[in-house]
Design a protein around this motif. Structure first.
Motif, PDB file in Angstrom:
ATOM      1  N   HIS A 240       0.850  -1.187   0.000  1.00  0.00           N
ATOM      2  CA  HIS A 240       0.000   0.000   0.000  1.00  0.00           C
ATOM      3  C   HIS A 240       0.888   1.240   0.000  1.00  0.00           C
ATOM      4  O   HIS A 240       1.653   1.469   0.933  1.00  0.00           O
ATOM      5  N   HIS A 241       0.792   2.043  -1.054  1.00  0.00           N
ATOM      6  CA  HIS A 241       1.499   3.321  -1.144  1.00  0.00           C
ATOM      7  C   HIS A 241       0.508   4.427  -0.793  1.00  0.00           C
ATOM      8  O   HIS A 241      -0.440   4.682  -1.539  1.00  0.00           O
ATOM      9  N   PHE A 242       0.736   5.069   0.323  1.00  0.00           N
ATOM     10  CA  PHE A 242      -0.201   6.059   0.853  1.00  0.00           C
ATOM     11  C   PHE A 242       0.412   7.452   0.717  1.00  0.00           C
ATOM     12  O   PHE A 242       1.396   7.783   1.389  1.00  0.00           O
ATOM     13  N   ALA A 243      -0.148   8.267  -0.169  1.00  0.00           N
ATOM     14  CA  ALA A 243       0.373   9.619  -0.401  1.00  0.00           C
ATOM     15  C   ALA A 243      -0.792  10.563  -0.662  1.00  0.00           C
ATOM     16  O   ALA A 243      -1.035  10.967  -1.803  1.00  0.00           O
ATOM     17  N   PRO A 244      -1.542  10.928   0.358  1.00  0.00           N
ATOM     18  CA  PRO A 244      -2.700  11.799   0.159  1.00  0.00           C
ATOM     19  C   PRO A 244      -2.288  13.181  -0.343  1.00  0.00           C
ATOM     20  O   PRO A 244      -1.246  13.713   0.029  1.00  0.00           O
ATOM     21  N   SER A 245      -3.110  13.711  -1.204  1.00  0.00           N
ATOM     22  CA  SER A 245      -2.854  15.045  -1.755  1.00  0.00           C
ATOM     23  C   SER A 245      -4.040  15.943  -1.447  1.00  0.00           C
ATOM     24  O   SER A 245      -5.077  15.497  -0.951  1.00  0.00           O
ATOM     25  N   GLU A 246      -3.874  17.205  -1.715  1.00  0.00           N
ATOM     26  CA  GLU A 246      -4.932  18.201  -1.552  1.00  0.00           C
ATOM     27  C   GLU A 246      -5.450  18.278  -0.110  1.00  0.00           C
ATOM     28  O   GLU A 246      -6.626  18.550   0.136  1.00  0.00           O
ATOM     29  N   LEU A 247      -4.563  18.028   0.837  1.00  0.00           N
ATOM     30  CA  LEU A 247      -4.914  18.205   2.241  1.00  0.00           C
ATOM     31  C   LEU A 247      -4.363  19.540   2.733  1.00  0.00           C
ATOM     32  O   LEU A 247      -3.291  19.976   2.304  1.00  0.00           O
ATOM     33  N   PRO A 248      -5.067  20.205   3.649  1.00  0.00           N
ATOM     34  CA  PRO A 248      -4.547  21.475   4.172  1.00  0.00           C
ATOM     35  C   PRO A 248      -3.310  21.244   5.032  1.00  0.00           C
ATOM     36  O   PRO A 248      -3.202  20.258   5.757  1.00  0.00           O
ATOM     37  N   ARG A 249      -2.392  22.174   4.957  1.00  0.00           N
ATOM     38  CA  ARG A 249      -1.172  22.117   5.760  1.00  0.00           C
ATOM     39  C   ARG A 249      -1.505  22.395   7.223  1.00  0.00           C
ATOM     40  O   ARG A 249      -2.322  23.251   7.546  1.00  0.00           O
ATOM     41  N   ASN A 433       6.244  20.788   6.178  1.00  0.00           N
ATOM     42  CA  ASN A 433       4.809  20.882   5.911  1.00  0.00           C
ATOM     43  C   ASN A 433       4.083  19.611   6.336  1.00  0.00           C
ATOM     44  O   ASN A 433       3.735  18.765   5.502  1.00  0.00           O
ATOM     45  N   PRO A 434       3.806  19.447   7.629  1.00  0.00           N
ATOM     46  CA  PRO A 434       3.031  18.289   8.079  1.00  0.00           C
ATOM     47  C   PRO A 434       1.576  18.405   7.637  1.00  0.00           C
ATOM     48  O   PRO A 434       0.988  19.487   7.689  1.00  0.00           O
ATOM     49  N   LEU A 435       1.018  17.271   7.198  1.00  0.00           N
ATOM     50  CA  LEU A 435      -0.385  17.249   6.759  1.00  0.00           C
ATOM     51  C   LEU A 435      -1.266  16.408   7.667  1.00  0.00           C
ATOM     52  O   LEU A 435      -2.456  16.690   7.791  1.00  0.00           O
ATOM     53  N   LEU A 436      -0.690  15.356   8.274  1.00  0.00           N
ATOM     54  CA  LEU A 436      -1.487  14.453   9.109  1.00  0.00           C
ATOM     55  C   LEU A 436      -0.713  14.092  10.372  1.00  0.00           C
ATOM     56  O   LEU A 436       0.527  13.996  10.360  1.00  0.00           O
ATOM     57  N   LEU A 437      -1.462  13.849  11.433  1.00  0.00           N
ATOM     58  CA  LEU A 437      -0.895  13.353  12.693  1.00  0.00           C
ATOM     59  C   LEU A 437      -1.499  11.995  13.023  1.00  0.00           C
ATOM     60  O   LEU A 437      -2.616  11.685  12.617  1.00  0.00           O
ATOM     61  N   ASP A 438      -0.735  11.193  13.776  1.00  0.00           N
ATOM     62  CA  ASP A 438      -1.228   9.916  14.314  1.00  0.00           C
ATOM     63  C   ASP A 438      -1.902   9.070  13.238  1.00  0.00           C
ATOM     64  O   ASP A 438      -3.062   8.661  13.353  1.00  0.00           O
ATOM     65  N   TYR A 457       2.628  12.572   8.806  1.00  0.00           N
ATOM     66  CA  TYR A 457       2.795  12.446   7.358  1.00  0.00           C
ATOM     67  C   TYR A 457       3.062  13.850   6.815  1.00  0.00           C
ATOM     68  O   TYR A 457       2.324  14.794   7.106  1.00  0.00           O
ATOM     69  N   TYR A 458       4.154  13.976   6.029  1.00  0.00           N
ATOM     70  CA  TYR A 458       4.570  15.271   5.514  1.00  0.00           C
ATOM     71  C   TYR A 458       4.229  15.404   4.031  1.00  0.00           C
ATOM     72  O   TYR A 458       4.265  14.420   3.269  1.00  0.00           O
ATOM     73  N   ASN A 459       3.937  16.618   3.615  1.00  0.00           N
ATOM     74  CA  ASN A 459       3.610  16.879   2.225  1.00  0.00           C
ATOM     75  C   ASN A 459       4.749  16.430   1.307  1.00  0.00           C
ATOM     76  O   ASN A 459       5.916  16.710   1.563  1.00  0.00           O
ATOM     77  N   GLY A 460       4.391  15.732   0.240  1.00  0.00           N
ATOM     78  CA  GLY A 460       5.383  15.286  -0.736  1.00  0.00           C
ATOM     79  C   GLY A 460       6.060  13.981  -0.403  1.00  0.00           C
ATOM     80  O   GLY A 460       6.871  13.489  -1.182  1.00  0.00           O
ATOM     81  N   SER A 461       5.741  13.389   0.754  1.00  0.00           N
ATOM     82  CA  SER A 461       6.352  12.115   1.120  1.00  0.00           C
ATOM     83  C   SER A 461       5.389  10.969   0.785  1.00  0.00           C
ATOM     84  O   SER A 461       4.422  11.155   0.044  1.00  0.00           O
ATOM     85  N   GLU A 462       5.657   9.805   1.331  1.00  0.00           N
ATOM     86  CA  GLU A 462       4.798   8.651   1.067  1.00  0.00           C
ATOM     87  C   GLU A 462       4.982   7.639   2.191  1.00  0.00           C
ATOM     88  O   GLU A 462       6.105   7.411   2.650  1.00  0.00           O
ATOM     89  N   ALA A 483      -6.529   9.125  10.565  1.00  0.00           N
ATOM     90  CA  ALA A 483      -5.496  10.100  10.893  1.00  0.00           C
ATOM     91  C   ALA A 483      -6.152  11.405  11.316  1.00  0.00           C
ATOM     92  O   ALA A 483      -7.343  11.613  11.102  1.00  0.00           O
ATOM     93  N   ILE A 484      -5.357  12.278  11.901  1.00  0.00           N
ATOM     94  CA  ILE A 484      -5.835  13.595  12.323  1.00  0.00           C
ATOM     95  C   ILE A 484      -5.315  14.637  11.346  1.00  0.00           C
ATOM     96  O   ILE A 484      -4.111  14.722  11.095  1.00  0.00           O
ATOM     97  N   SER A 485      -6.218  15.419  10.789  1.00  0.00           N
ATOM     98  CA  SER A 485      -5.825  16.540   9.954  1.00  0.00           C
ATOM     99  C   SER A 485      -6.276  17.823  10.646  1.00  0.00           C
ATOM    100  O   SER A 485      -6.696  17.806  11.805  1.00  0.00           O
ATOM    101  N   VAL A 486      -6.207  18.927   9.941  1.00  0.00           N
ATOM    102  CA  VAL A 486      -6.582  20.212  10.539  1.00  0.00           C
ATOM    103  C   VAL A 486      -8.037  20.214  10.990  1.00  0.00           C
ATOM    104  O   VAL A 486      -8.372  20.711  12.070  1.00  0.00           O
TER     105      VAL A 486
END
Length: 621
Positions: A240-249, A433-438, A457-462, A483-486
């Motif tokens: 599983h490659h997890f790389a969410p996009s379009e999430l707020p910073r 640029n963190p996008l998600l926690l936990d 999870y940081y923006n641009g990573s996977e 996960a926790i986002s903004v």
């Protein structure tokens, strides 16, 4: 790769195939001895540091000689036995810079005969700042003809490639016509003239890197999941490659803890000041930050975190410009103070990060590494990650690595050279640029999972997770990500794609071994032994050269035995140092054998007996 004038390299080919972000690279070189006598010919290549060598072969006069991966102790015994027989032997160890390791071996080739060397290594691509980078070090060290020098890279992605580019020292203007690029292929076929005239070339040929930079199309905003349904045997595997996009910073709280002890004198402190000023410029206005320096005392810019306003950033930059080296090194007090600052500024829906930069061992205050690690782990209590940047080769990197891993972070060595400030800035950009926690990844109908919980999870990573499908039944397999986002707690059920690619199994094995080796760093006693055993068994099963295994390079009878080790992070040795060390070990071993033999013989002589006037000497060996 080759340095002797009496060798002819008549073919050099690097073929790298990337399937589902997993790269398998084969380096093949054919060499001829054009002399009228036998010659020792050396094969010498550099490979990416994160790669595992999985195969080595030599083809000589119609005979194939395969390298064999063995447990390190077993390989060491084979090496020792070769020395005891009076044969020359080599333990190959080397770490080169941040990204490359060396492999070399040699073999004696008869007059006017040829040898083919073939090395295979594997690695899982890591996504950083929105791209993957495939590093290929192309260094035949001898000009070749066009049809005989080839570098081919083929990238297979079912979703397609969003972009592809070629960088590195071999992508200069002089070699532009040697590179052919399509949406999924890169060919590098330099002419003989180009091999002599490029910026990094000379009479000895090419010497440089090709870096294939690319990213894949994102069909699902939360990544893609592939399941191998094995019709022949159980279990199946998934990745599983997890790389969410379009999430707020997410806003971040970051504290920089900077070593200014006396050992940071000169270039190190200058580069640190430059990097800090760049990093402070990159803070977002909704970030909060703290900055402190330390030797045997602590020097605060501010005693609490403040918002990254223009005025505060300007003041912090002024503080950074005045950092001077002095004093000893109290790492324990400094990290605990940084932790205290972050704990006092805890905010919901914001990401906290602690970054330590140091170049030395703890020499003041608490100096016992294990006690420091315990204190830091207790203070952080899994609330945020600790990233340790070790400056130069004098730092106790093992201490920093263990402390980072215990606190959900990583350690990174910063090399003291002209681009150290760029290395520092580059690291910060990865976590800026963190996008998600936990992040919690759950999979029903699966077992033997790799890591599934991630602090950030940081923006641009996977994030990559792999495992085995229970009973090889993909119909009962399902996954979700929480996960926790903004604004929300994310809950998503992933789409499952059933494929029939055995490489997924190797991705699982590679990732499992990597993570077991990381886990082994922070464990002790029976737990450490159990993890080592599991990592060793997988390394042997999949023929990976890891810190627990070695590759015994098989050669024709009478040839020396080489043992290839996966080097650990540390100061590199020059080729001359390695050769001297090898010969020293062999010489000492022979000397010990001679002394033991002499003493043993002398003892037997003292106890010999005389029969019928004739001296009878009995020596049992």
């Amino acid at each position: 790769m080759f340095t002797q004038d009496d060798w002819d390299i008549y073919s050099f080919h690097i073929n790298s195939t990337v399937t589902g972000r997993y790269a398998t690279t084969v380096i093949k070189s054919r060499v001829a001895n054009r002399m009228n006598e036998s010659k020792e010919i050396e094969f010498h290549v550099r490979i990416p540091k994160n790669a595992f060598i999985s195969k080595f072969r030599m083809f000589i006069d119609g005979q194939v000689y395969d390298g064999t991966v063995k447990a390190k102790e077993q390989a060491q015994r084979q090496y020792t036995e070769a020395v005891s027989r009076g044969e020359s032997a080599g333990l190959v160890r080397y770490t080169y810079r941040l990204t490359l390791e060396e492999f070399k071996t040699s073999v004696t080739v008869a007059a006017h005969k040829k040898v083919t060397f073939e090395l295979t290594y594997e690695e899982l691509m890591t996504r950083t700042l929105g791209k993957y980078e495939l590093l290929i070090h192309a260094r035949p060290m001898q000009p070749l003809f066009l049809s005989l020098y080839q570098v081919d890279v083929h990238i297979h992605e079912k979703a397609g490639i969003s972009f592809i580019d070629v960088k590195g020292g071999l992508s200069t203007k002089a070699l532009a016509n040697a590179i052919t690029k399509t949406h999924a292929w890169v060919h590098f076929y330099p002419t003989e003239d180009q091999q002599k005239t490029c910026d990094s070339c000379g009479e000895q040929g090419l010497n440089g890197d090709l870096v294939i930079v690319y990213d894949v199309n994102r069909i699902s905003s939360l990544g893609d999941l592939k399941v191998l349904h094995n019709l022949i045997r159980s279990p199946g595997y998934f990745v599983h490659h997890f790389a969410p996009s379009e999430l707020p910073r997410m806003p971040k709280n970051v504290v920089f803890v900077i070593d200014q002890s006396g050992s940071m004198h000169g270039k190190k402190i200058q580069q640190t000041r430059i990097a800090l000023i760049h990093i402070l410029n990159d803070l977002a206005e909704d970030d909060h930050f703290g900055l402190m320096t330390f030797d045997d005392n602590i020097f605060h810019w501010k005693r609490e975190l403040v918002q990254a306003t223009e005025e505060n950033v300007k003041s912090a930059k002024s503080f950074a410009r005045k950092i001077q080296d002095r004093g000893s090194t109290d790492i324990n007090k400094a990290v605990l103070e940084g932790t205290k600052m972050l704990n006092a500024h805890h905010k919901e829906s914001s990401a906290s990060i602690l970054i330590l930069l140091t170049d030395g061992d703890p020499t003041s205050g608490v100096t016992n590494p294990e006690r420091i690690q315990s204190n830091v782990r207790k203070a952080i209590a899994d609330k945020f990650p600790l990233y340790c940047l070790g400056f130069g080769f004098d730092v106790n990197f093992n201490f920093l690595e263990k402390m980072s891993l215990q606190n959900n972070g990583v350690a990174r060595r910063i090399y003291e050279d002209s681009d150290a400030d760029l290395q520092l800035k580059g690291f910060y950009e990865e976590v800026a640029n963190p996008l998600l926690l936990d992040v919690a990844m759950t999979y029903s109908g699966a077992s033997n999972l790799t890591q599934t919980n991630f602090s950030m999870y940081y923006n641009g990573s996977e994030i990559v997770v792999a495992g085995q499908v229970t009973d090889n039944n993909s119909e009962n397999f399902d996954s979700q990500v929480i996960a926790i986002s903004v604004r929300i707690h994310l809950l998503h059920v992933e789409f499952t794609e059933v494929v029939s690619d055995d490489q997924i199994q190797r991705v699982w094995a590679y990732l499992t071994v990597k993570q077991l080796l990381q886990k082994e760093v922070v464990l002790s006693g029976p737990e450490k032994e159990a993890v080592q055993k599991e990592a060793l068994e997988l390394s042997l099963k999949y023929s990976f050269v890891t810190p627990l295994t070695s590759m015994v390079v098989t050669k024709p009878p009478g040839e020396e035995t080489d043992v290839l080790d996966k080097p650990k992070e540390g100061k590199p040795q020059s080729s001359r140092e390695m050769d001297l060390n090898t010969h020293l070990v062999a010489s000492l071993y022979r000397l010990v054998l001679i002394v033991v033999f002499s003493l043993f013989t002398h003892t037997r002589l003292m106890t010999s007996h005389v029969t019928k006037g004739t001296a009878s000497l009995k020596v049992h060996l």
